[in-house]
Design a protein around this motif. Structure first.
Motif, PDB file in Angstrom:
ATOM      1  N   CYS A   1       5.470   4.019   0.639  1.00 45.81           N
ATOM      2  CA  CYS A   1       5.024   2.789   0.453  1.00 45.81           C
ATOM      3  C   CYS A   1       5.338   1.572   1.041  1.00 45.81           C
ATOM      4  O   CYS A   1       6.541   1.565   1.325  1.00 45.81           O
TER       5      CYS A   1
ATOM      6  N   VAL B   1       0.985  -1.318  -0.090  1.00 50.12           N
ATOM      7  CA  VAL B   1      -0.010  -0.067  -0.051  1.00 50.12           C
ATOM      8  C   VAL B   1       0.829   1.255   0.218  1.00 50.12           C
ATOM      9  O   VAL B   1       2.100   1.053   0.343  1.00 50.12           O
TER      10      VAL B   1
ATOM     11  N   THR C   1       0.676   5.337   1.104  1.00 49.89           N
ATOM     12  CA  THR C   1      -0.011   6.445   1.794  1.00 49.89           C
ATOM     13  C   THR C   1       0.469   7.643   1.550  1.00 49.89           C
ATOM     14  O   THR C   1       1.925   7.780   1.402  1.00 49.89           O
TER      15      THR C   1
ATOM     16  N   SER D   1      -4.948   6.652   1.075  1.00 55.51           N
ATOM     17  CA  SER D   1      -4.098   5.205   0.846  1.00 55.51           C
ATOM     18  C   SER D   1      -4.313   4.910  -0.681  1.00 55.51           C
ATOM     19  O   SER D   1      -5.591   5.243  -1.153  1.00 55.51           O
TER      20      SER D   1
END
Length: 300
Positions: free
Chosen positions: A202, A59, A61, A70
C-alpha cells in the motif's frame, strides 16, 4: 457637402479608427495571455516531472503470480478482514474466495450504510431477513461471521460452482453475477490468507493519527485469532506457520491507512509506509525467523 454632414462623416471616421485600435490591442492582450498560460502549464509540468518526486494517490496493490489488482485502502482493509475471519474459523481458502467474490459483487468491498430496501454492509445483508441489527451489519467482522455461518451450511459448497453457492447464501435477484468476480477474488484470497508472501503493498501518506498498540493487538485477536506481544508502539510474535505470519503481515499493511502502522516485518522482508510505489515495496531485511512478525506504529 453641408457642414453638418461633414461633421458626421468625421465623427464616423474617427470612431472607426478608435474601434480598430482597441480591437488590435485586445487581440494582442489575448495572445499574450495565451502565451502566459502555456508557459505556466509547461512550467508546472516540468516541475512535476523533473523536480518533485512522483507521488501516488493512496492505493493498495495485490500481485500474485504476475496478475495484479488495485484496491482503495478501505477496500483492502475489508478484504483483509474477510480473509482473517475465515482463517480464524479454520475455513479453507475456497471459502474465503467465495466470501470475497460475494462482497465484490454486493458492495465492491465497501461497508455501505445503504442498499436495496434495508440492505447494509459488505454483504448487503438485511435486518428484516434476520441477518442482524443495522449496527451489527455495519460491523465488518460481524457481517463476515454471519456470511460464513450461512456458507458452511450449504451442502458441498467447496465443490459446487461459486456463483451457485453464493446465491444459496445471498438469494440475490442476479444469481449469475458472482461468477464475474471469481478470478479477482481468488487472487485476493491467495494474498490475504498468506499463501503468497509480499503480495500486498500500500502507498499511503504519513498518518495523521495512530491506533494504540493495545487496540491494534485486540483487532488482530478478534479478526485473525492471534495474540502478539505489545512492546511500546510495536507488536511482535512468532506465529504457528509461515502462511499465518504472512496473513498477519498482509492484514497489517492493508489496515495501515486506518491504524497508522508505519512498518511491517515478516521473516526477513520489510514493508515501510511511504507515498511512492517504489518506497513501499517489500525489501530484504534482517533475518528474524520464517514465522516471525513485527508491526510498528512509531513515528519515523
Amino acid at each position: 457637402m453641408p457642414t453638418d454632414a461633414r461633421r458626421r462623416t468625421r465623427r464616423r471616421g474617427h470612431g472607426g479608427r478608435r474601434r480598430r485600435g482597441r480591437g488590435g490591442r485586445s487581440q494582442g492582450c489575448l495572445v499574450t495571455a495565451a502565451l502566459l498560460v502555456v508557459g505556466l502549464v509547461l512550467g508546472v509540468y516540468g516541475v512535476g516531472r523533473y523536480v518533485v518526486p512522483s507521488l501516488t494517490p493512496p492505493v493498495c496493490t495485490v500481485e500474485v503470480g504476475g496478475d495484479s489488482t488495485s484496491l482503495a485502502p478501505d477496500q483492502a482493509q475489508h478484504a483483509a478482514t474477510i480473509a482473517a475471519v475465515g482463517i480464524r474459523r479454520g475455513l479453507p481458502r475456497r471459502a474465503v474466495t467465495i466470501a470475497l467474490a460475494t462482497a465484490l459483487q454486493e458492495s465492491k468491498l465497501r461497508n455501505l450504510d445503504h442498499g436495496d430496501r434495508d440492505s447494509l454492509g459488505l454483504f448487503q445483508q438485511r435486518p428484516s431477513q434476520g441477518w442482524g441489527t443495522p449496527a451489527q451489519l455495519q460491523d465488518p467482522v460481524y457481517a463476515t461471521e454471519a456470511f460464513y455461518d450461512h456458507l458452511v451450511r450449504v451442502r458441498g459448497y467447496l465443490d459446487r460452482p461459486l456463483t451457485e453457492v453464493a446465491q444459496k447464501v445471498q438469494r440475490s435477484g442476479y444469481p449469475d453475477a458472482y461468477a464475474r468476480h471469481e478470478d479477482r477474488a481468488a487472487l485476493l484470497a491467495a494474498a490475504f490468507t498468506g499463501a503468497e508472501p509480499t503480495a500486498v503493498t500500500c502507498t499511503l501518506p504519513e498518518p495523521t493519527s495512530r491506533v494504540p498498540a493495545d487496540d491494534l493487538a485486540a483487532s488482530l485477536k478478534r479478526e485473525l485469532g492471534i495474540s502478539p506481544a505489545v512492546e511500546g508502539d510495536r507488536l511482535t510474535g512468532v506465529l504457528s506457520s509461515r502462511e499465518l505470519a504472512w496473513a498477519a503481515g498482509s492484514w497489517a499493511v492493508a489496515h495501515a491507512g486506518r491504524t497508522g502502522v508505519t512498518e511491517v516485518v515478516v521473516a526477513d522482508r520489510t514493508w515501510t509506509r511511504g507515498r511512492t510505489a517504489r518506497a513501499t515495496k517489500w525489501v530484504d531485511g534482517d533475518e528474524t525467523g520464517a514465522t516471525a512478525l513485527r508491526i510498528s506504529t512509531d513515528a519515523r
